[in-house]
Design an enzyme around this catalytic site. Structure first.
Site, PDB file in Angstrom:
ATOM      1  N   SER A  69       7.357  45.037  25.920  1.00 37.03           N
ATOM      2  CA  SER A  69       6.253  44.135  26.237  1.00 37.03           C
ATOM      3  C   SER A  69       5.067  44.511  25.371  1.00 37.03           C
ATOM      4  CB  SER A  69       5.881  44.236  27.714  1.00 37.03           C
ATOM      5  OG  SER A  69       5.062  45.371  27.917  1.00 37.03           O
ATOM      6  N   LYS A  70       4.068  43.662  25.429  1.00 37.39           N
ATOM      7  CA  LYS A  70       2.894  43.879  24.575  1.00 37.39           C
ATOM      8  C   LYS A  70       2.212  45.213  24.842  1.00 37.39           C
ATOM      9  CE  LYS A  70       1.880  39.092  23.669  1.00 37.39           C
ATOM     10  NZ  LYS A  70       1.287  37.929  24.286  1.00 37.39           N
TER      11      LYS A  70
END
Ligand code: GLU
Length: 448
Positions: free
Chosen positions: A222-223
């Site tokens: 994920s970011k």
């Protein structure tokens, strides 16, 4: 209805596709899937096609189409055939839906049974077979019992078709022999197999579901772990060859080899060597690999890349330096940086010079005197070459009976504002007489 048993691909020429949805920028996982498809096609002398899955009109955006194509072009991956846009194939889908409605394999649902009271087109799952089986090239046979599959929706009330349906129509009509995609689609595959049967496919494509890319925590990347959009890596100064080399190793290996030329990747890549377990994204390793690729280039080509791809004209950012000086500095710094942004920053910061000069811990007593001698002697040099400068500095230190660092350290700091830099002798040579004198005198001024 006969269940299709055979896996295709054996006798037909390999045809594979990458099918991103333009509902966001190209994800790093999609680039890896594209790369595996592309390598598989090249390895087998097959065809690689890009298909834009833009049937979701509300979420699909032209800017995402553009940015996805931009990402592919950045890494040099091109569709071997004209790019297919699902939004231009409505008639084909309508025709195929009608075909299923006519054969009884699909039906308009009873609005009373739908949650929102609106009729949709559902696929009539054949209840006379116990389950659906397909053989995954990475995971082996996968079987799902038929009771686990509801009569799923294939078109909305307005007739617009949904993913599981269009993907099968396209893969079938486009003659795809292998479907290589992320593991998140495993649960869709049994539905798709049923659709292949209903549409009269002679054979199924060979499915291969790639392991997910994970973050440090073990959850999907994920970011919070790292950038997930391909173009962010472009912006951050990664070379496309380095990113692709890094990605090919995520879930695939060939012994413990890390660095592969494109030729080697094509020759060695085999989809059956892909592992089942998720692959952890390691930014430190990607940076290391990017550094290796940066060192393989000439300084000139790195500066050209910065200019052409990242729109940074380093020459123009350092107007009082000659192109030759900038190139020499790029050569000096390319050994020490891990991204092109770091290379840009190193040269531009050096050009701008130290923001503020203060006495550093680690400067020996008498540094001021050493700098005086250096300035005097340096001004007398006929020629500013690395070798003459080195000889001079060594001589000054020997005469003063101090180690080389006693002079090298303040010089380094005077020129760069940092206590770390590439070879001080090279820096002094490249920066040239006037700038060296100016910066060294500035430091001399704050030393007692
Ligand atoms: N549009 C789908 C996606 O982006 C394609 C999946 C597939 O390859 O079938 O996930």
């Amino acid at each position: 209805m006969d269940q299709i048993k055979a896996q295709a691909g054996d006798s037909r020429d390999v045809r594979v596709r990458i099918a991103p949805s333009p509902t966001g920028r190209l994800h790093i996982g999609n680039l890896r899937a594209a790369l595996f498809n592309w390598l598989f096609a090249r390895h087998n002398g097959g065809t690689f096609v890009v298909r834009i899955e833009d049937t979701d009109r509300e979420r699909s955006k032209q800017e995402y189409v553009d940015s996805i194509l931009d990402a592919f072009s950045w890494v040099g991956m091109a569709s071997d055939e004209p790019i297919v846009f699902q939004s231009q194939r409505t008639e084909i889908y309508n025709e195929q839906i009608q075909k299923l409605l006519d054969s009884g394999d699909a039906y308009w649902s009873d609005p009373l049974t739908e949650e929102n009271g609106i009729s949709v087109v559902r696929f009539h799952v054949p209840r006379d077979q116990a389950g659906v089986t397909f053989v995954d090239a990475i995971r082996g046979p996968i079987t799902v019992s038929i009771d686990q599959i509801d009569d799923f929706v294939i078109a909305r009330s307005d007739g617009s078709p949904l993913y599981n349906f269009v993907v099968v129509v396209d893969d079938l009509l486009m003659g795809m022999t292998h479907v290589i995609r992320g593991e998140d689609h495993i649960s869709n595959t049994p539905k798709q197999v049923l659709l292949y049967q209903a549409l009269g496919a002679k054979a199924l494509p060979q499915f291969a579901h790639l392991p997910l890319i994970l973050g440090d925590s073990g959850a999907p990347l994920s970011k919070r772990d790292a950038a997930t959009a391909v173009l962010d890596y472009k912006e951050q100064g990664y070379l496309p060859q380095a990113l692709c080399n890094y990605l090919v190793r995520l879930g695939w290996s060939h012994g413990d080899q890390e660095i592969f030329t494109q030729r080697e990747m094509i020759n060695l890549f085999d989809i059956t060597d892909v592992q089942k377990a998720g692959a952890v994204f390691d930014l430190v390793k990607l940076r290391w690999m990017n550094g290796i690729y940066i060192r393989q280039e000439t300084a000139e080509s790195l500066l050209a890349y910065l200019n052409d791809i990242l729109h940074v004209d380093v020459y123009a950012a350092c107007p009082s330096w000659s192109h030759r000086q900038v190139r020499q500095l790029a050569t000096l710094y390319q050994d020490r940086v891990l991204t092109l942004r770091e290379l840009e920053a190193a040269i531009v910061q050096l050009y701008q010079g130290p923001a503020k000069i203060v006495v550093q811990e680690g400067f020996v007593e008498g540094s001021g005197k050493l700098l005086d001698v250096f300035l005097f002697e340096f001004n007398l040099l006929d020629e500013i070459t690395k070798d003459l400068i080195e000889a001079l500095i060594r001589k000054i230190c020997a005469d003063a009976d101090v180690g080389l660092a006693a002079l090298a350290k303040p010089l380094r700091y005077a020129l760069t504002g940092s206590l770390e830099s590439p070879s001080i002798f090279s820096l002094l040579e490249i920066l040239g007489r006037d700038l060296v004198v100016e910066r060294v005198a500035a430091l001399r001024g704050v030393l007692s």
